[in-house]
Design a protein around this motif. Structure first.
Motif, mmCIF file in Angstrom:
data_model
loop_
_atom_site.group_PDB
_atom_site.id
_atom_site.type_symbol
_atom_site.label_atom_id
_atom_site.label_comp_id
_atom_site.label_asym_id
_atom_site.label_seq_id
_atom_site.Cartn_x
_atom_site.Cartn_y
_atom_site.Cartn_z
ATOM 1 N N ARG A 272 0.813 -1.215 0.000
ATOM 2 C CA ARG A 272 0.000 0.000 0.000
ATOM 3 C C ARG A 272 0.846 1.264 0.000
ATOM 4 O O ARG A 272 0.322 2.368 0.087
ATOM 5 C CB ARG A 272 -0.927 0.026 1.226
ATOM 6 N N GLU A 291 2.291 10.343 -7.535
ATOM 7 C CA GLU A 291 1.329 10.752 -6.501
ATOM 8 C C GLU A 291 -0.091 10.439 -6.960
ATOM 9 O O GLU A 291 -0.909 9.897 -6.195
ATOM 10 C CB GLU A 291 1.478 12.247 -6.225
ATOM 11 N N GLU A 292 -0.382 10.760 -8.209
ATOM 12 C CA GLU A 292 -1.711 10.478 -8.762
ATOM 13 C C GLU A 292 -1.981 8.974 -8.824
ATOM 14 O O GLU A 292 -3.078 8.508 -8.503
ATOM 15 C CB GLU A 292 -1.805 11.094 -10.162
ATOM 16 N N ARG A 295 -2.680 7.693 -5.339
ATOM 17 C CA ARG A 295 -3.960 8.210 -4.851
ATOM 18 C C ARG A 295 -5.127 7.419 -5.443
ATOM 19 O O ARG A 295 -6.090 7.081 -4.745
ATOM 20 C CB ARG A 295 -4.085 9.691 -5.196
ATOM 21 N N ARG A 296 -5.031 7.085 -6.738
ATOM 22 C CA ARG A 296 -6.091 6.285 -7.373
ATOM 23 C C ARG A 296 -6.184 4.898 -6.746
ATOM 24 O O ARG A 296 -7.262 4.312 -6.677
ATOM 25 C CB ARG A 296 -5.822 6.141 -8.869
ATOM 26 N N ARG A 297 -5.074 4.368 -6.287
ATOM 27 C CA ARG A 297 -5.044 3.031 -5.698
ATOM 28 C C ARG A 297 -5.301 3.041 -4.196
ATOM 29 O O ARG A 297 -5.312 1.993 -3.564
ATOM 30 C CB ARG A 297 -3.688 2.377 -5.973
ATOM 31 N N GLY A 298 -5.479 4.225 -3.632
ATOM 32 C CA GLY A 298 -5.718 4.318 -2.203
ATOM 33 C C GLY A 298 -4.484 4.038 -1.378
ATOM 34 O O GLY A 298 -4.581 3.647 -0.210
ATOM 35 N N GLY A 299 -3.311 4.239 -1.975
ATOM 36 C CA GLY A 299 -2.052 3.999 -1.280
ATOM 37 C C GLY A 299 -1.322 5.290 -0.966
ATOM 38 O O GLY A 299 -1.861 6.394 -1.110
ATOM 39 N N LYS A 300 -0.072 5.164 -0.572
ATOM 40 C CA LYS A 300 0.724 6.302 -0.123
ATOM 41 C C LYS A 300 2.039 6.352 -0.886
ATOM 42 O O LYS A 300 2.704 5.335 -1.054
ATOM 43 C CB LYS A 300 0.996 6.173 1.381
#
Length: 360
Positions: A272, A291-292, A295-300
């Motif tokens: 993640r 970053e994008e 963010r789409r994958r719900g990760g950091k």
């Protein structure tokens, strides 16, 4: 624990001190102006400059941090990969210090120290995916711990950073060309169809950017007349066609990296977090796109600040502190590893620690 880090893998001589996970200070001597005369790093000159600078830099670091050599618990050094002559200067200096001071000694994989550098600024999360994008390497890792990085994909020929430098040289930019190319790209209009996305017609996680460099050379012969100052030092002096070329090349590299990272994350669904590190990690478009993606994958996404992306000793000292705290060390017979050879996992854990009780 006070850890001294020494970095001399290429053309930067750097030393830093980390204590209890906090950077106390760092010093660096850059050789960029020396090698700019030749359009690239000259190994013999690099090793001579390391030899000339490393002793005075150590004295300066101790003075700035108000510490003495006897305060040092662990001496960590980049043992490879890199230029052999440059590495040997740093490793020999580190071994001599460790022996003379009675400190523990630890040789580090230079690539892994890049990936761990972000821990100086943000909390590290394990397991995670690591993307190293530097001048000599473009690798993907599954990182289980600071001392356990499993390679998933690697550079087959030209790394992303090497492609930036070589294309910059083709375009007549000052060396190194990566930073100026990034600035030119931000001032240009990217054509997504101008250059290919190399080595994606496969199912692996390896990288090859040599064909992209050739595509730029071919485009220059057909479309660019070279009507700008050589070497080019300022964005303001570049024609729009050159800016657009850099933007299109930049987009092709970043698109390729994003595809491979997405492929890796698809195959490692438990991960993640993503660490992006190395000199090319300072590229503004790469940071935005990664970053994008996360963010789409719900990760950091974890990326070091630009100063920690390029070669530095803060990352060596911090990685040394992490591994030294876990009890890892080498004896003074440790071998230096040049570029082209894999760095062995031959650290030995000599002390019990709740985070580790194993041989790496």
């Amino acid at each position: 624990m006070l850890c001294l880090g020494i970095e001399s893998s290429c053309d930067e001589t750097a030393l830093a001190l980390v204590e209890d996970g906090r950077l106390l200070g760092s010093v660096l001597a850059s050789q960029a102006d020396v090698h700019a005369l030749f359009g690239g790093v000259v190994p013999e000159l690099a090793s001579r400059e390391h030899y000339r600078c490393i002793g005075p830099l150590f004295d300066e670091l101790m003075r700035r941090c108000r510490r003495s050599g006897t305060d040092i618990t662990l001496v960590s050094v980049a043992r490879g990969p890199g230029l052999l002559g440059s590495l040997l200067v740093g490793v020999a200096f580190a071994k001599g210090l460790a022996l003379g001071l009675g400190a523990r000694f630890l040789g580090l994989n230079h690539l892994h120290t890049h990936l761990l550098a972000v821990g100086l600024e943000q909390e590290l999360t394990f397991p995670c995916l690591g993307l190293l994008v530097s001048g000599g390497h473009t690798h993907i890792y599954r990182m289980e711990a600071p001392w356990r990085c499993q390679p998933l994909g690697r550079t087959l020929d030209d790394a992303a950073g090497e492609a930036f430098d070589k294309v910059g040289k083709l375009l007549g930019l000052t060396y190194p060309g990566g930073r100026l190319m990034d600035a030119l790209a931000r001032a240009g209009r990217a054509d997504a169809g101008l250059f290919p996305r190399p080595y994606l017609d496969n199912d692996n996680l390896d990288f090859s950017f040599s064909g992209l460099k050739t595509a730029v050379a071919s485009y220059m012969e057909r479309r660019l007349d070279g009507g700008w100052p050589h070497p080019l030092r300022r964005v303001e002096d570049a024609p729009q066609a050159l800016r657009d070329c850099c933007a299109s090349f930049n987009l092709a590299v970043v698109d390729t990296l994003c595809v491979k990272v997405s492929r890796a994350l698809d195959r490692q669904p438990d991960l993640r977090a993503l660490i992006v590190a190395g000199g090319v990690a300072a590229n503004s478009l790469l940071r935005e796109r990664m970053e994008e993606l996360m963010r789409r994958r719900g990760g950091k996404l974890l990326t070091p600040s630009p100063l920690l992306c390029t070669d530095n000793a803060a990352m060596t000292a911090y990685a040394g502190w992490l591994l030294g705290r876990a009890g890892f060390q080498h004896d003074l017979s440790m071998e230096t590893i040049p570029r082209g050879r894999a760095v062995p996992d031959d650290m030995v854990c000599r002390a019990e620690h709740p985070q580790s009780g194993e041989t790496a």
